[in-house]
Structures are given as structure tokens and as C-alpha cells.
Motif scaffolding. Structure first.
Motif, mmCIF file in Angstrom:
data_model
loop_
_atom_site.group_PDB
_atom_site.id
_atom_site.type_symbol
_atom_site.label_atom_id
_atom_site.label_comp_id
_atom_site.label_asym_id
_atom_site.label_seq_id
_atom_site.Cartn_x
_atom_site.Cartn_y
_atom_site.Cartn_z
ATOM 1 N N HIS A 118 12.420 -0.263 -4.170
ATOM 2 C CA HIS A 118 11.442 0.513 -3.410
ATOM 3 C C HIS A 118 10.640 1.377 -4.375
ATOM 4 O O HIS A 118 11.201 1.919 -5.337
ATOM 5 C CB HIS A 118 12.126 1.437 -2.400
ATOM 6 C CG HIS A 118 12.960 0.729 -1.376
ATOM 7 N ND1 HIS A 118 12.481 0.393 -0.131
ATOM 8 C CD2 HIS A 118 14.249 0.296 -1.421
ATOM 9 C CE1 HIS A 118 13.441 -0.211 0.562
ATOM 10 N NE2 HIS A 118 14.523 -0.283 -0.201
ATOM 11 N N HIS A 125 -0.282 7.577 -0.020
ATOM 12 C CA HIS A 125 0.342 6.363 0.505
ATOM 13 C C HIS A 125 -0.645 5.204 0.620
ATOM 14 O O HIS A 125 -0.354 4.087 0.165
ATOM 15 C CB HIS A 125 0.963 6.660 1.871
ATOM 16 C CG HIS A 125 1.655 5.486 2.478
ATOM 17 N ND1 HIS A 125 2.919 5.083 2.099
ATOM 18 C CD2 HIS A 125 1.240 4.594 3.422
ATOM 19 C CE1 HIS A 125 3.260 4.006 2.789
ATOM 20 N NE2 HIS A 125 2.272 3.696 3.596
ATOM 21 N N ASP A 126 -1.805 5.440 1.225
ATOM 22 C CA ASP A 126 -2.760 4.345 1.432
ATOM 23 C C ASP A 126 -3.283 3.807 0.106
ATOM 24 O O ASP A 126 -3.465 2.592 -0.055
ATOM 25 C CB ASP A 126 -3.926 4.816 2.307
ATOM 26 C CG ASP A 126 -3.504 5.074 3.745
ATOM 27 O OD1 ASP A 126 -2.402 4.631 4.140
ATOM 28 O OD2 ASP A 126 -4.273 5.734 4.479
ATOM 29 N N GLN A 129 -0.708 1.504 -1.484
ATOM 30 C CA GLN A 129 -0.662 0.149 -0.922
ATOM 31 C C GLN A 129 -1.703 -0.749 -1.586
ATOM 32 O O GLN A 129 -1.434 -1.915 -1.901
ATOM 33 C CB GLN A 129 -0.909 0.176 0.597
ATOM 34 C CG GLN A 129 -0.041 1.140 1.384
ATOM 35 C CD GLN A 129 1.424 1.056 1.025
ATOM 36 O OE1 GLN A 129 2.051 0.003 1.122
ATOM 37 N NE2 GLN A 129 1.986 2.183 0.586
ATOM 38 N N VAL A 132 -0.516 -1.524 -5.300
ATOM 39 C CA VAL A 132 0.607 -2.469 -5.349
ATOM 40 C C VAL A 132 0.144 -3.871 -4.978
ATOM 41 O O VAL A 132 0.527 -4.865 -5.618
ATOM 42 C CB VAL A 132 1.748 -1.991 -4.425
ATOM 43 C CG1 VAL A 132 2.813 -3.071 -4.269
ATOM 44 C CG2 VAL A 132 2.367 -0.708 -4.973
ATOM 45 N N ASP A 133 -0.712 -3.963 -3.968
ATOM 46 C CA ASP A 133 -1.213 -5.274 -3.539
ATOM 47 C C ASP A 133 -2.097 -5.902 -4.614
ATOM 48 O O ASP A 133 -1.918 -7.077 -4.968
ATOM 49 C CB ASP A 133 -1.988 -5.122 -2.232
ATOM 50 C CG ASP A 133 -2.497 -6.455 -1.711
ATOM 51 O OD1 ASP A 133 -1.667 -7.323 -1.390
ATOM 52 O OD2 ASP A 133 -3.737 -6.634 -1.643
ATOM 53 N N ALA A 138 3.594 -6.519 -4.559
ATOM 54 C CA ALA A 138 4.162 -6.368 -3.219
ATOM 55 C C ALA A 138 5.392 -7.244 -2.968
ATOM 56 O O ALA A 138 6.355 -6.791 -2.329
ATOM 57 C CB ALA A 138 3.087 -6.627 -2.162
ATOM 58 N N THR A 143 9.617 -1.720 0.133
ATOM 59 C CA THR A 143 8.637 -0.746 0.611
ATOM 60 C C THR A 143 7.970 -0.095 -0.594
ATOM 61 O O THR A 143 8.514 -0.086 -1.702
ATOM 62 C CB THR A 143 9.270 0.370 1.475
ATOM 63 O OG1 THR A 143 10.161 1.149 0.665
ATOM 64 C CG2 THR A 143 10.014 -0.203 2.669
ATOM 65 N N ALA A 144 6.792 0.467 -0.360
ATOM 66 C CA ALA A 144 6.098 1.303 -1.344
ATOM 67 C C ALA A 144 5.514 2.472 -0.564
ATOM 68 O O ALA A 144 4.609 2.292 0.253
ATOM 69 C CB ALA A 144 5.005 0.526 -2.060
ATOM 70 N N ARG A 145 6.047 3.663 -0.803
ATOM 71 C CA ARG A 145 5.650 4.820 0.002
ATOM 72 C C ARG A 145 5.215 5.969 -0.901
ATOM 73 O O ARG A 145 5.749 6.164 -1.988
ATOM 74 C CB ARG A 145 6.801 5.240 0.919
ATOM 75 C CG ARG A 145 7.067 4.195 1.998
ATOM 76 C CD ARG A 145 8.321 4.451 2.796
ATOM 77 N NE ARG A 145 8.309 5.723 3.501
ATOM 78 C CZ ARG A 145 9.272 6.086 4.349
ATOM 79 N NH1 ARG A 145 10.293 5.268 4.588
ATOM 80 N NH2 ARG A 145 9.214 7.254 4.957
#
Length: 232
Positions: A118, A125-126, A129, A132-133, A138, A143-145
Motif C-alpha cells: 500500500h 489523494h487525487d 492516483q 501512480v496510474d 497501480a 491501495t494508494a492513499r
């Protein structure tokens, strides 16, 4: 709490900047550019703080910088605007940053061994995402938070969701915010540090490359490398 054999863990929590991606300098430069209009002294102070405290979220840093260096108290809406401005400066730089040595091999190994991974980051957070993508990471992380939720809160929530105890988990980070998170959650901690600057208390297990621990056949060898790093 010092890490033990990797076989003891079912879950690894990773910070992102300075642990997964070689993006620490990009963040320092971006904060400097954000405050460049206020003069070289302010820019230098902001960059120095970012260099010293990389793990603190921008949701805390930006109001601090405005208050301490500009004498301005920002509203919540203004903080959000400045955070968005920083994102526009730094996003592509972080996406284009290289992965740190051993990271692809470590992530592939964890996947083969069915050990959860994780990301727990101070990055919004956004934005996290997207990073990471776009970096193609991913598939390797359950998870990635990120911020504004605090790291310890994220870790506790994931442990509760996954039915994990602290003894089954290891936190890997490069800053005292990560070390403190591990302590708050009563779990083992592995530090990653550059050769020229170890921010952690004496006795903390620290490596320069993640492979020193994760890809080592002999944990004692990894611990020995960590001891040498502390003395450097």
C-alpha cells in the motif's frame, strides 16, 4: 520497532516520494517556484523547510509558509487554491521522475509472494492516483492513499479493513513523519536514507536501497548495511 524477517509480514506500507520514486528534489524545486514571486529569501526558506521536512503534507506547509514568511493567514479556500497551484507545477515532474533503485524488483517480488503493498503518502489523494496510474504502478499496490487524511489514520483504516494486526505490517519511509506514523501504529519501521543524510533516531534500521532488505537472502546482512548507513 526493528524489522524482522520479511516472511513475518503480510503487508508493507510505503511512503512514495523518496521511497518509491526519486522525486524529492522535484518537490523541493516546485515549492521554491511556488513562492518565487515573494523573493529569494522566502524561496530559500521554503526550500530549506521542504528539504528538512519532506513528509509533511502541503495542506499544512502552505498555510505555515504564508503565516511565518508572509504574515498572511489563509482561508480554507485559499489553501486549496495554493495547493492546486503547486500541483500544476509539480505533477508532471513527479510522473517523469525515475523509480528508485531496486523498486521494480521489490514490487514484483512482493506480488509473487502475495504480500500486500500500500502507498501511504502526504501527496494529495487525487493527485497521487494520477501519479501512480501514469507511472504504471497501480497493479502493484492494493491501495494508494494520500492527504489530507493523516498517515496513521490511513494505516489504521487499512489494517481494520484487511483484518491485519500491527505485527503483520511494516512501514517503509524516508522521513520522520513516516517513522512517527509507524510508532503511532505500533508497527516495525524501515527507513530509507541518502548516504549524506539520515533523519532517524539512533538505532533505527536504515537502508539506502530497498533491495538491501527486501532482496536479501540474509536479514543479518541487511541489518549490517543499515548499521553502516547510520554511522556514515
Amino acid at each position: 520497532m526493528t524489522p524482522v524477517s520479511l516472511s513475518q509480514y503480510d503487508c508493507i506500507f510505503f511512503d512514495f516520494d523518496g521511497v518509491i520514486a526519486d522525486s524529492v528534489d522535484a518537490k523541493i524545486t516546485a515549492f521554491g517556484e511556488l513562492y518565487d514571486e515573494f523573493g529569494p529569501e522566502v524561496r530559500r526558506a521554503v526550500e530549506d523547510y521542504q528539504r528538512a521536512v519532506p513528509g509533511e503534507t502541503r495542506f499544512d506547509k502552505i498555510p505555515r509558509f504564508h503565516r511565518e514568511h508572509l504574515g498572511i493567514a489563509l482561508s480554507e479556500a485559499e489553501i486549496a487554491q495554493w495547493c492546486d497551484k503547486l500541483s500544476s507545477i509539480v505533477l508532471d515532474e513527479v510522473v517523469n521522475s525515475a523509480l528508485l533503485p531496486d523498486v521494480p524488483e521489490v514490487l514484483a517480488m512482493l506480488e509473487r509472494q502475495n504480500i500486500q503493498a500500500h502507498i501511504v503518502s502526504g501527496t494529495p489523494h487525487d493527485e497521487l492516483q494520477i501519479i501512480v496510474d501514469r507511472k504504471g504502478l497501480a497493479p502493484f499496490f492494493r491501495t494508494a492513499r494520500g492527504a489530507p487524511e493523516k498517515k496513521a489514520s490511513i494505516v489504521r483504516d487499512i489494517m481494520a479493513t484487511e483484518g491485519l494486526t500491527a505485527s503483520q505490517c511494516l512501514f517503509v519511509g524516508d522521513a520522520m513523519t513516516d517513522f512517527n506514523c509507524a510508532q503511532q501504529c505500533d508497527m516495525a519501521f524501515l527507513g530509507r536514507s541518502e548516504p549524506f543524510g539520515n533523519p532517524f533516531p539512533t538505532g533505527t534500521c536504515v537502508v539506502q536501497r530497498l533491495g538491501e532488505y527486501f532482496l536479501s537472502d540474509n536479514w543479518n546482512g541487511a541489518a549490517g548495511s543499515a548499521n553502516q548507513n547510520r554511522a556514515a
